[in-house]
Write a protein that holds these residues in place. Structure first.
Motif, mmCIF file in Angstrom:
data_model
loop_
_atom_site.group_PDB
_atom_site.id
_atom_site.type_symbol
_atom_site.label_atom_id
_atom_site.label_comp_id
_atom_site.label_asym_id
_atom_site.label_seq_id
_atom_site.Cartn_x
_atom_site.Cartn_y
_atom_site.Cartn_z
ATOM 1 N N LEU A 41 34.285 -17.379 -9.119
ATOM 2 C CA LEU A 41 34.067 -16.009 -8.692
ATOM 3 C C LEU A 41 34.892 -15.125 -9.606
ATOM 4 O O LEU A 41 36.079 -15.391 -9.817
ATOM 5 C CB LEU A 41 34.487 -15.814 -7.241
ATOM 6 C CG LEU A 41 33.642 -16.523 -6.188
ATOM 7 C CD1 LEU A 41 34.315 -16.426 -4.823
ATOM 8 C CD2 LEU A 41 32.240 -15.920 -6.133
ATOM 9 N N VAL A 42 34.285 -14.072 -10.157
ATOM 10 C CA VAL A 42 34.930 -13.261 -11.187
ATOM 11 C C VAL A 42 34.704 -11.779 -10.892
ATOM 12 O O VAL A 42 33.600 -11.373 -10.501
ATOM 13 C CB VAL A 42 34.359 -13.594 -12.588
ATOM 14 C CG1 VAL A 42 35.097 -12.839 -13.675
ATOM 15 C CG2 VAL A 42 34.403 -15.098 -12.850
ATOM 16 N N SER A 43 35.722 -10.968 -11.130
ATOM 17 C CA SER A 43 35.552 -9.531 -10.958
ATOM 18 C C SER A 43 34.550 -8.993 -11.977
ATOM 19 O O SER A 43 34.541 -9.412 -13.132
ATOM 20 C CB SER A 43 36.893 -8.803 -11.100
ATOM 21 O OG SER A 43 37.496 -9.075 -12.347
ATOM 22 N N PRO A 44 33.692 -8.073 -11.568
ATOM 23 C CA PRO A 44 32.686 -7.530 -12.482
ATOM 24 C C PRO A 44 33.299 -6.617 -13.545
ATOM 25 O O PRO A 44 34.399 -6.089 -13.383
ATOM 26 C CB PRO A 44 31.762 -6.732 -11.551
ATOM 27 C CG PRO A 44 32.008 -7.276 -10.190
ATOM 28 C CD PRO A 44 33.465 -7.635 -10.187
ATOM 29 N N THR A 45 32.577 -6.433 -14.626
ATOM 30 C CA THR A 45 33.020 -5.550 -15.689
ATOM 31 C C THR A 45 33.063 -4.104 -15.213
ATOM 32 O O THR A 45 32.222 -3.671 -14.410
ATOM 33 C CB THR A 45 32.098 -5.675 -16.923
ATOM 34 O OG1 THR A 45 32.645 -4.906 -18.004
ATOM 35 C CG2 THR A 45 30.687 -5.207 -16.636
ATOM 36 N N ARG A 59 29.217 -14.560 -9.802
ATOM 37 C CA ARG A 59 29.275 -15.966 -9.360
ATOM 38 C C ARG A 59 28.743 -16.851 -10.467
ATOM 39 O O ARG A 59 27.647 -16.631 -11.006
ATOM 40 C CB ARG A 59 28.442 -16.160 -8.098
ATOM 41 C CG ARG A 59 28.372 -17.605 -7.555
ATOM 42 C CD ARG A 59 29.728 -18.095 -7.105
ATOM 43 N NE ARG A 59 29.666 -19.141 -6.108
ATOM 44 C CZ ARG A 59 29.682 -20.465 -6.376
ATOM 45 N NH1 ARG A 59 29.728 -20.892 -7.623
ATOM 46 N NH2 ARG A 59 29.641 -21.323 -5.374
ATOM 47 N N PHE A 60 29.548 -17.858 -10.856
ATOM 48 C CA PHE A 60 29.149 -18.855 -11.847
ATOM 49 C C PHE A 60 29.062 -20.207 -11.166
ATOM 50 O O PHE A 60 29.869 -20.525 -10.284
ATOM 51 C CB PHE A 60 30.174 -18.939 -12.988
ATOM 52 C CG PHE A 60 30.166 -17.749 -13.903
ATOM 53 C CD1 PHE A 60 29.518 -17.809 -15.133
ATOM 54 C CD2 PHE A 60 30.795 -16.567 -13.551
ATOM 55 C CE1 PHE A 60 29.500 -16.718 -15.983
ATOM 56 C CE2 PHE A 60 30.788 -15.468 -14.388
ATOM 57 C CZ PHE A 60 30.138 -15.546 -15.608
ATOM 58 N N HIS A 66 25.886 -17.946 -15.066
ATOM 59 C CA HIS A 66 26.002 -16.810 -14.157
ATOM 60 C C HIS A 66 24.805 -16.833 -13.213
ATOM 61 O O HIS A 66 23.664 -16.641 -13.639
ATOM 62 C CB HIS A 66 26.045 -15.510 -14.973
ATOM 63 C CG HIS A 66 26.238 -14.289 -14.144
ATOM 64 N ND1 HIS A 66 25.784 -13.048 -14.522
ATOM 65 C CD2 HIS A 66 26.833 -14.106 -12.930
ATOM 66 C CE1 HIS A 66 26.108 -12.160 -13.615
ATOM 67 N NE2 HIS A 66 26.727 -12.778 -12.627
ATOM 68 N N VAL A 67 25.066 -17.058 -11.932
ATOM 69 C CA VAL A 67 23.973 -17.263 -10.985
ATOM 70 C C VAL A 67 23.892 -16.185 -9.907
ATOM 71 O O VAL A 67 22.972 -16.205 -9.082
ATOM 72 C CB VAL A 67 24.088 -18.652 -10.314
ATOM 73 C CG1 VAL A 67 23.899 -19.767 -11.340
ATOM 74 C CG2 VAL A 67 25.415 -18.801 -9.570
ATOM 75 N N GLY A 68 24.840 -15.241 -9.907
ATOM 76 C CA GLY A 68 24.775 -14.215 -8.876
ATOM 77 C C GLY A 68 25.823 -13.144 -9.063
ATOM 78 O O GLY A 68 26.750 -13.286 -9.852
#
Length: 215
Positions: A41-45, A59-60, A66-68
């Motif tokens: 889970l990663v913060s968006p740009t 979401r990876f 990158h799936v979501g």
């Protein structure tokens, strides 16, 4: 609530805490954490730590696809480099914290970045590597981290900000706060001849707490 839902909430809660206390500002900084299935889970740009939406985190899957969620931070090469080289990394945090950035402007790459002023900086961070300046988003930052071969859990990007990997999201946030606090101490005492830990005391801390320290 599922484990992933709890993790999403925790990421946003901790990010908001860092933002509210001025440890990063505007839309600076990025944060990621491993999910139970090996994904991320990663913060968006372009998002602010003060306003992250749990449902919009990138979401990876375990294969790195990158799936979501929204498009992830442009600093993904930094995050990927830590996950790929440190098997213990469960989360990565990158801030633009003021005192650590200021200290990076007064040091040279290759020198020890943080002086051994307290045991806690050593315990939580090990030896912090100062990396040279890179343009934001440059994949070369990730290459520089990979070049450390997993020996460092924390690096400082000159004129940019710290990046810290931890076993989980709470540990990574605690460690990067310790980095900023130690940088602040170093600046406050700069030129005053502060009495830090001597070599023997450093070695005692490193040995007792099994710290990654040697070059």
């Amino acid at each position: 609530m599922s484990a992933e839902a709890r993790l999403r909430e925790t990421i946003c809660t901790l990010a908001r805490s860092l933002f509210d206390r001025g440890l990063t500002h505007g839309s600076t900084g990025n944060i990621s954490a491993r999910t139970e299935d090996g994904g991320l889970l990663v913060s968006p740009t372009g998002t602010s730590f003060g306003r992250l939406d749990p449902g919009r985190l990138a979401r990876f899957d375990a294969g790195g696809t990158h799936v979501g969620g929204d498009r992830p931070t442009k600093e993904m090469p930094l995050h990927s480099a830590f996950y790929d080289t440190r098997s213990t990394a469960g989360a990565v945090v990158h801030l633009h914290s003021c005192h650590s950035v200021a200290l990076s402007m007064l040091a040279e790459p290759g020198e020890p970045f943080l002086p051994p002023l307290t045991p806690y900086g050593i315990m939580q961070l090990g030896r912090v590597e100062l990396l040279p300046f890179f343009l934001p988003g440059d994949p070369a930052m990730g290459n520089a981290v990979r070049g450390l071969a997993g020996k460092r859990s924390a690096v400082m990007l000159a004129n940019h900000g710290p990046v810290v990997a931890g076993r989980d999201i709470e540990a990574a946030c605690n460690a990067i706060e310790e980095l900023e606090a130690t940088a602040k101490l170093a600046l406050l005492t700069r030129g005053m001849g502060p009495r830090g830990l001597d070599d023997g005391q450093v070695r005692d801390v490193v040995t007792k707490f099994d710290v990654e320290w040697d070059v």
